[in-house]
Scaffold this motif. Structure first.
Motif, short mmCIF file in Angstrom:
data_model
loop_
_atom_site.label_atom_id
_atom_site.label_comp_id
_atom_site.label_asym_id
_atom_site.label_seq_id
_atom_site.Cartn_x
_atom_site.Cartn_y
_atom_site.Cartn_z
N LEU A 21 0.84 -1.21 0.00
CA LEU A 21 0.00 0.00 0.00
C LEU A 21 0.87 1.26 0.00
O LEU A 21 0.49 2.29 -0.57
CB LEU A 21 -0.88 -0.03 1.26
CG LEU A 21 -2.28 0.55 1.18
CD1 LEU A 21 -3.07 -0.08 0.05
CD2 LEU A 21 -3.02 0.34 2.50
N THR A 39 -13.21 4.95 1.24
CA THR A 39 -13.00 3.99 2.33
C THR A 39 -14.24 4.00 3.23
O THR A 39 -15.21 4.70 2.91
CB THR A 39 -11.71 4.38 3.11
OG1 THR A 39 -11.36 3.31 4.00
CG2 THR A 39 -11.88 5.67 3.91
N ILE A 43 -12.68 1.00 8.85
CA ILE A 43 -11.30 0.69 8.42
C ILE A 43 -10.37 1.74 9.02
O ILE A 43 -10.67 2.94 8.95
CB ILE A 43 -11.23 0.72 6.87
CG1 ILE A 43 -12.14 -0.37 6.30
CG2 ILE A 43 -9.79 0.55 6.38
CD1 ILE A 43 -12.64 -0.09 4.94
N TYR A 47 -4.94 3.69 6.48
CA TYR A 47 -4.74 3.00 5.19
C TYR A 47 -5.08 3.93 4.02
O TYR A 47 -4.33 4.03 3.04
CB TYR A 47 -5.59 1.72 5.12
CG TYR A 47 -5.33 0.72 6.23
CD1 TYR A 47 -4.10 0.67 6.88
CD2 TYR A 47 -6.32 -0.16 6.65
CE1 TYR A 47 -3.86 -0.24 7.92
CE2 TYR A 47 -6.09 -1.08 7.68
CZ TYR A 47 -4.87 -1.10 8.31
OH TYR A 47 -4.65 -2.00 9.33
N VAL A 96 -10.22 1.66 -0.90
CA VAL A 96 -9.40 1.11 0.18
C VAL A 96 -10.38 0.54 1.20
O VAL A 96 -10.93 1.28 2.03
CB VAL A 96 -8.51 2.21 0.83
CG1 VAL A 96 -7.66 1.61 1.96
CG2 VAL A 96 -7.60 2.86 -0.22
N CYS A 121 -7.68 -1.58 -3.57
CA CYS A 121 -6.76 -1.95 -2.49
C CYS A 121 -7.58 -2.64 -1.41
O CYS A 121 -8.06 -2.00 -0.45
CB CYS A 121 -6.07 -0.71 -1.90
SG CYS A 121 -5.16 0.25 -3.12
N THR A 123 -8.92 -4.64 1.80
CA THR A 123 -8.39 -4.69 3.17
C THR A 123 -9.00 -5.80 4.03
O THR A 123 -8.61 -5.96 5.17
CB THR A 123 -8.63 -3.34 3.90
OG1 THR A 123 -10.04 -3.13 3.99
CG2 THR A 123 -7.96 -2.18 3.18
N GLN A 128 -9.56 -9.59 -0.36
CA GLN A 128 -8.22 -9.96 -0.87
C GLN A 128 -8.24 -11.31 -1.57
O GLN A 128 -7.51 -11.54 -2.53
CB GLN A 128 -7.21 -9.98 0.29
CG GLN A 128 -7.01 -8.61 0.93
CD GLN A 128 -5.75 -8.49 1.77
OE1 GLN A 128 -5.12 -9.49 2.11
NE2 GLN A 128 -5.38 -7.27 2.11
N VAL A 163 -2.47 -5.27 6.34
CA VAL A 163 -3.66 -4.56 6.85
C VAL A 163 -4.65 -5.51 7.53
O VAL A 163 -5.55 -5.07 8.25
CB VAL A 163 -4.39 -3.75 5.73
CG1 VAL A 163 -3.47 -2.74 5.09
CG2 VAL A 163 -5.02 -4.67 4.70
#
Ligand SMILES: NC(=O)c1ccc[n+]([C@@H]2O[C@H](COP(=O)([O-])OP(=O)(O)OC[C@H]3O[C@@H](n4cnc5c(N)ncnc54)[C@H](O)[C@@H]3O)[C@@H](O)[C@H]2O)c1
Length: 348
Positions: A21, A39, A43, A47, A96, A121, A123, A128, A163
């Motif tokens: 990241l 985001t 979170i 990040y 994110v 991205c 988290t 993922q 993360v």
């Protein structure tokens, strides 16, 4: 580790690396562009800040956490904020967050000015392992999930396992259900990592391998069938019954005693495994992880929901079955056989 999703058009890299990241600037094309960072408030804000700090002109927009944010209202708010920020077609949206931020952010990118670049991205483990690749973006209408959306492939996916350290345990385990699915349908070695979790060491020690192998399975399937006209259906293993349970129990985050997506998929996979010994092994894996192996739900209502999901399209349904470890088969079955799969008496 790097994987390249090779599609007819718009291929992209998936970078899996601890700390990546912090290297967004080197890994993705954000130079000289406005960057809208999306985001949510569950979170850790650092990040999104890590991403924004690498851009010359960025703004961070934070939505409320939870499935309820995948709605028309929040979608409209994000688009308005993008317009207010002066985003043009050359600019980029960076998500994110977990699957909620990714699905909503991807759909905003797909529709703003008829489509702008999108970088994901992820988290959460679920994002993922599964939702950040494949190009499906969507929002819900009321409690009808993912009914409005688009196929919109990201330009890059940056997966930073560091993360995950802040992700609540139940969320962490929830995402692993999609990895277990990938192992069951296509990768016995991935499945073996889960069995090690019972007897040898925690799955956490293998998390990068788990993510990598799961992404390989999904990548291979999506490359063959980007828009789900054929083999991509394999990824729906566990989802036919899982979606029914999700609709009846409610999505956790929307409904207090609801279940998370991965938990419903896990419950939905068990009746679709034909080899009884494999069902037993999979139950043991799920128990060791902390995934539910049984849940109290009204089977009649789940059945009604599955009929509803079919929206009157004929009296058969295609379900994905796993006859043995690492293989799958699409079966077209009469709707009247569904009660048997749920362990109920057959309908008259
Ligand atoms: N597009 C696809 O192909 C696809 C596939 C599967 C699921 N999905 C969608 O994904 C969504 C579920 O995704 P999810 O399970 O990631 O849920 P989520 O996005 O709601 O994230 C789960 C929770 O964890 C928090 N969180 C996320 N990352 C964190 C971190 N690193 N540290 C601390 N907290 C963190 C979030 O604030 C949220 O409260 C559903 O809407 C589902 O429909 C999409």
């Amino acid at each position: 580790m790097k994987l390249t999703m090779r599609l007819k058009k718009d291929s992209y890299d998936i970078i899996l690396k601890r700390g990546c990241l912090k290297n967004l600037y080197q890994l993705a094309n954000i130079r000289g562009r406005k960057v809208f960072v999306l985001t949510d408030d569950g979170i850790p804000p650092e990040y999104a800040k890590t991403v924004a700090d690498q851009c010359t002109d960025a703004t961070v927009f934070t939505i409320p956490q939870g499935e309820a944010s995948k709605c028309l209202k929040v979608y409209g708010q994000v688009l308005q904020a993008m317009l207010d920020f002066g985003m043009s077609r050359q600019d980029v949206l960076v998500a994110v967050g977990g699957g909620v931020v990714g699905d909503l952010g991807g759909f905003c990118a797909a529709s703003y000015m008829r489509g702008i670049d999108f970088i994901n991205c992820p988290t959460s483990t679920l994002a993922q392992i599964d939702s950040s690749i494949g190009g499906k973006t969507a929002i819900d209408l009321g409690e009808t999930k993912n009914i409005v959306g688009a196929f919109w492939q990201p330009r890059a996916v940056l997966i930073d396992p560091d993360v995950l350290a802040t992700l609540p345990r139940r969320q962490y385990v929830n995402g692993l259900a999609e990895a277990l699915k990938a192992g069951l349908i296509a990768d016995p070695q991935l499945y073996a990592l889960f069995e090690k979790n019972i007897t040898e060491h925690s799955i956490d020690q293998d998390i990068e391998q788990v993510i990598y192998r799961s992404l390989q399975v999904k990548k291979k399937i999506v490359e063959q069938d980007e828009h789900e006209h054929g083999p991509r259906a394999a990824l729906n293993f566990g989802h036919t019954i899982g979606h029914g349970i999700e609709a009846v129990k409610g999505v956790r985050g929307r409904r207090k005693n609801g279940l998370y997506h991965g938990e419903c998929v896990a419950l939905g996979m068990l009746p679709m495994i034909e080899d009884k010994a494999l069902v037993k092994r999979t139950r043991a894996i799920m128990r060791a992880l902390g995934l539910p192996t049984r849940a109290s739900y009204d089977k009649t209502k789940v059945l009604e929901q599955m009929h509803h999901d079919k929206k009157g399209r004929g009296d058969t349904i295609t379900v994905i079955k796993v006859p043995g470890l690492g293989c799958w088969r699409a079966d077209r079955i009469p709707m009247t056989d569904l009660p048997l799969l749920l362990g109920m008496e057959a309908e008259d």
